[in-house]
Design a protein around this motif. Structure first.
Motif, PDB file in Angstrom:
ATOM      1  N   VAL A 223       0.845  -1.200   0.000  1.00 40.36           N
ATOM      2  CA  VAL A 223       0.000   0.000   0.000  1.00 40.36           C
ATOM      3  C   VAL A 223       0.883   1.254   0.000  1.00 40.36           C
ATOM      4  O   VAL A 223       1.788   1.377   0.838  1.00 40.36           O
ATOM      5  N   LEU A 224       0.596   2.170  -0.921  1.00 38.09           N
ATOM      6  CA  LEU A 224       1.386   3.410  -1.004  1.00 38.09           C
ATOM      7  C   LEU A 224       1.109   4.292   0.221  1.00 38.09           C
ATOM      8  O   LEU A 224      -0.034   4.659   0.479  1.00 38.09           O
ATOM      9  N   ILE A 225       2.159   4.629   0.958  1.00 41.49           N
ATOM     10  CA  ILE A 225       1.959   5.477   2.147  1.00 41.49           C
ATOM     11  C   ILE A 225       2.702   6.814   2.058  1.00 41.49           C
ATOM     12  O   ILE A 225       2.375   7.752   2.790  1.00 41.49           O
ATOM     13  N   HIS A 226       3.702   6.905   1.179  1.00 43.07           N
ATOM     14  CA  HIS A 226       4.326   8.208   0.869  1.00 43.07           C
ATOM     15  C   HIS A 226       4.582   8.227  -0.629  1.00 43.07           C
ATOM     16  O   HIS A 226       5.110   7.251  -1.174  1.00 43.07           O
ATOM     17  N   HIS A 227       4.218   9.320  -1.276  1.00 42.20           N
ATOM     18  CA  HIS A 227       4.458   9.444  -2.703  1.00 42.20           C
ATOM     19  C   HIS A 227       5.424  10.598  -2.947  1.00 42.20           C
ATOM     20  O   HIS A 227       5.042  11.756  -2.875  1.00 42.20           O
ATOM     21  N   ARG A 228       6.664  10.261  -3.186  1.00 43.49           N
ATOM     22  CA  ARG A 228       7.739  11.248  -3.434  1.00 43.49           C
ATOM     23  C   ARG A 228       7.655  12.401  -2.438  1.00 43.49           C
ATOM     24  O   ARG A 228       7.544  13.561  -2.799  1.00 43.49           O
ATOM     25  N   GLU A 229       7.704  12.018  -1.197  1.00 46.93           N
ATOM     26  CA  GLU A 229       7.641  12.990  -0.102  1.00 46.93           C
ATOM     27  C   GLU A 229       9.030  13.593   0.117  1.00 46.93           C
ATOM     28  O   GLU A 229      10.038  12.886   0.105  1.00 46.93           O
ATOM     29  N   LYS A 230       9.050  14.898   0.333  1.00 47.46           N
ATOM     30  CA  LYS A 230      10.324  15.576   0.570  1.00 47.46           C
ATOM     31  C   LYS A 230      10.794  15.317   2.009  1.00 47.46           C
ATOM     32  O   LYS A 230      10.004  15.425   2.952  1.00 47.46           O
ATOM     33  N   ILE A 231      12.058  14.982   2.170  1.00 50.42           N
ATOM     34  CA  ILE A 231      12.635  14.795   3.500  1.00 50.42           C
ATOM     35  C   ILE A 231      13.304  16.107   3.916  1.00 50.42           C
ATOM     36  O   ILE A 231      14.014  16.722   3.126  1.00 50.42           O
ATOM     37  N   LYS A 232      13.043  16.530   5.139  1.00 49.73           N
ATOM     38  CA  LYS A 232      13.477  17.866   5.574  1.00 49.73           C
ATOM     39  C   LYS A 232      14.912  17.902   6.109  1.00 49.73           C
ATOM     40  O   LYS A 232      15.439  18.976   6.383  1.00 49.73           O
ATOM     41  N   GLY A 233      15.502  16.729   6.291  1.00 49.52           N
ATOM     42  CA  GLY A 233      16.866  16.661   6.820  1.00 49.52           C
ATOM     43  C   GLY A 233      17.002  15.380   7.618  1.00 49.52           C
ATOM     44  O   GLY A 233      16.030  14.623   7.764  1.00 49.52           O
ATOM     45  N   PRO A 234      18.197  15.082   8.116  1.00 53.26           N
ATOM     46  CA  PRO A 234      18.375  13.887   8.942  1.00 53.26           C
ATOM     47  C   PRO A 234      17.372  13.861  10.099  1.00 53.26           C
ATOM     48  O   PRO A 234      17.063  14.895  10.685  1.00 53.26           O
ATOM     49  N   THR A 235      16.888  12.652  10.401  1.00 54.64           N
ATOM     50  CA  THR A 235      15.883  12.470  11.447  1.00 54.64           C
ATOM     51  C   THR A 235      16.394  12.973  12.799  1.00 54.64           C
ATOM     52  O   THR A 235      17.502  12.636  13.210  1.00 54.64           O
ATOM     53  N   THR A 236      15.573  13.770  13.464  1.00 50.00           N
ATOM     54  CA  THR A 236      15.943  14.231  14.802  1.00 50.00           C
ATOM     55  C   THR A 236      14.835  13.873  15.787  1.00 50.00           C
ATOM     56  O   THR A 236      13.657  13.900  15.450  1.00 50.00           O
ATOM     57  N   TYR A 237      15.238  13.536  16.985  1.00 50.71           N
ATOM     58  CA  TYR A 237      14.285  13.263  18.063  1.00 50.71           C
ATOM     59  C   TYR A 237      13.856  14.578  18.713  1.00 50.71           C
ATOM     60  O   TYR A 237      12.727  14.758  19.139  1.00 50.71           O
ATOM     61  N   ILE A 238      14.802  15.496  18.790  1.00 52.74           N
ATOM     62  CA  ILE A 238      14.550  16.783  19.435  1.00 52.74           C
ATOM     63  C   ILE A 238      14.786  17.919  18.439  1.00 52.74           C
ATOM     64  O   ILE A 238      15.836  17.974  17.803  1.00 52.74           O
ATOM     65  N   GLY A 239      13.804  18.787  18.331  1.00 52.05           N
ATOM     66  CA  GLY A 239      13.978  19.979  17.503  1.00 52.05           C
ATOM     67  C   GLY A 239      13.814  19.709  16.025  1.00 52.05           C
ATOM     68  O   GLY A 239      13.647  18.568  15.596  1.00 52.05           O
ATOM     69  N   PRO A 240      13.841  20.770  15.228  1.00 56.55           N
ATOM     70  CA  PRO A 240      13.610  20.637  13.788  1.00 56.55           C
ATOM     71  C   PRO A 240      14.818  20.036  13.062  1.00 56.55           C
ATOM     72  O   PRO A 240      15.958  20.217  13.486  1.00 56.55           O
ATOM     73  N   PRO A 241      14.558  19.307  11.961  1.00 51.60           N
ATOM     74  CA  PRO A 241      15.663  18.768  11.161  1.00 51.60           C
ATOM     75  C   PRO A 241      16.279  19.837  10.275  1.00 51.60           C
ATOM     76  O   PRO A 241      15.602  20.801   9.905  1.00 51.60           O
TER      77      PRO A 241
END
Ligand code: MG
Length: 271
Positions: A223-241
């Motif tokens: 099942v398609l769950i993301h369609h060419r979704e933009k990634i905002k940066g390396p995954t972070t637990y705290i704060g914005p990527p």
């Protein structure tokens, strides 16, 4: 209001604005809950799974035999400031992967740490099958948590998201803390599930400036769950990527989050 009071008030406004901005910065730095999105809750979709043997030109990273294609990996960074140090460690050689292999399946040994592929990849189709423990232990993020880290940096969450409420951008299939899946295609705990991940690596110019962000398409159990979704940066637990320059290819990471999550049939087709 007198003229002098008005002047004082006008002088005070920028000072107040700076103070509020500082307080927000401190909050972002210290409170992981600020990047949790609890709504909307993705609709559930029932599926029997989608399992695929490797095509003839695939690079097989795990065929059930052993962990010879994997090694130990550094612990993940909590926030964007931790990425450069982590990257340096990610590119070093490490000890053999400390997870277990039994009956053709690899399983996290809780507390042993993350693992990474020996080989590095950039643009790719990654197929990976996983399951969380049949016996439910814990809830929310503490239930069958692991993760697929594209280039060791960008996490597609692995979690038991079968009737297990958590923040939407942290459930199974989420681009962790960046984007919830369009639907919840999770199968019950103890059942095999699959991800087909079509990943476009980010581009940086010679000065390390981001030219093109990473994009990802994810198919969960067919099942398609993301369609060419933009990634905002390396995954972070705290704060914005935010992006940090890195090589065109890096290893794939799998996460030890303290749960007995298993994997099988892992292969890559480079694009
Ligand atoms: Mg995880």
């Amino acid at each position: 209001m007198s003229y002098s009071r008005l002047i004082l008030l006008l002088l005070a406004i920028p000072l107040l604005t700076v103070q509020i901005a500082c307080a927000q910065d401190r909050q972002v730095e210290w409170d992981p809950e600020l990047t949790e999105d609890w709504t909307p809750v993705a609709d559930s979709v029932q599926t029997t799974g989608h399992f695929a043997e490797p095509p003839s030109d695939a690079v097989v990273l795990f065929d059930g035999t052993d962990l010879s294609q994997w090694q130990s990996a550094p612990g993940y960074f909590p926030d964007a400031a931790g990425v450069p140090d982590y990257l340096e460690q990610l590119m070093e050689e490490h000890d053999p992967a400390p997870w277990s292999v039994e009956d053709g399946v690899m399983t996290v040994v809780p507390g042993s740490g993350n693992i990474k592929s020996n080989a590095s990849f950039g643009d790719m189709h990654l197929h990976i099958e996983w399951k969380t423990p049949e016996e439910i232990d814990g809830d929310g993020q503490g239930r069958g948590n692991s993760g697929v880290f594209l280039m060791g940096l960008y996490e597609i969450q692995v979690l038991d998201s079968w009737q297990n409420p958590t923040y939407s951008n942290g459930q199974a299939g989420s681009i962790y803390k960046q984007r919830a899946p369009m639907v919840n295609a999770s199968r019950p705990p103890g059942e095999w599930q699959s991800y087909d991940i079509y990943f476009e690596a980010p581009y940086f110019d010679e000065d390390g400036k981001l030219i093109k962000p990473a994009y990802v398409t994810v198919v969960h159990n067919g099942v398609l769950i993301h369609h060419r979704e933009k990634i905002k940066g390396p995954t972070t637990y705290i704060g914005p990527p935010s992006y940090t320059e890195h090589p065109r290819k890096l290893p794939i990471g799998l996460q030890d989050h303290g749960d007995y999550v298993s994997f099988r049939n892992i292969w890559v087709r480079e694009i």
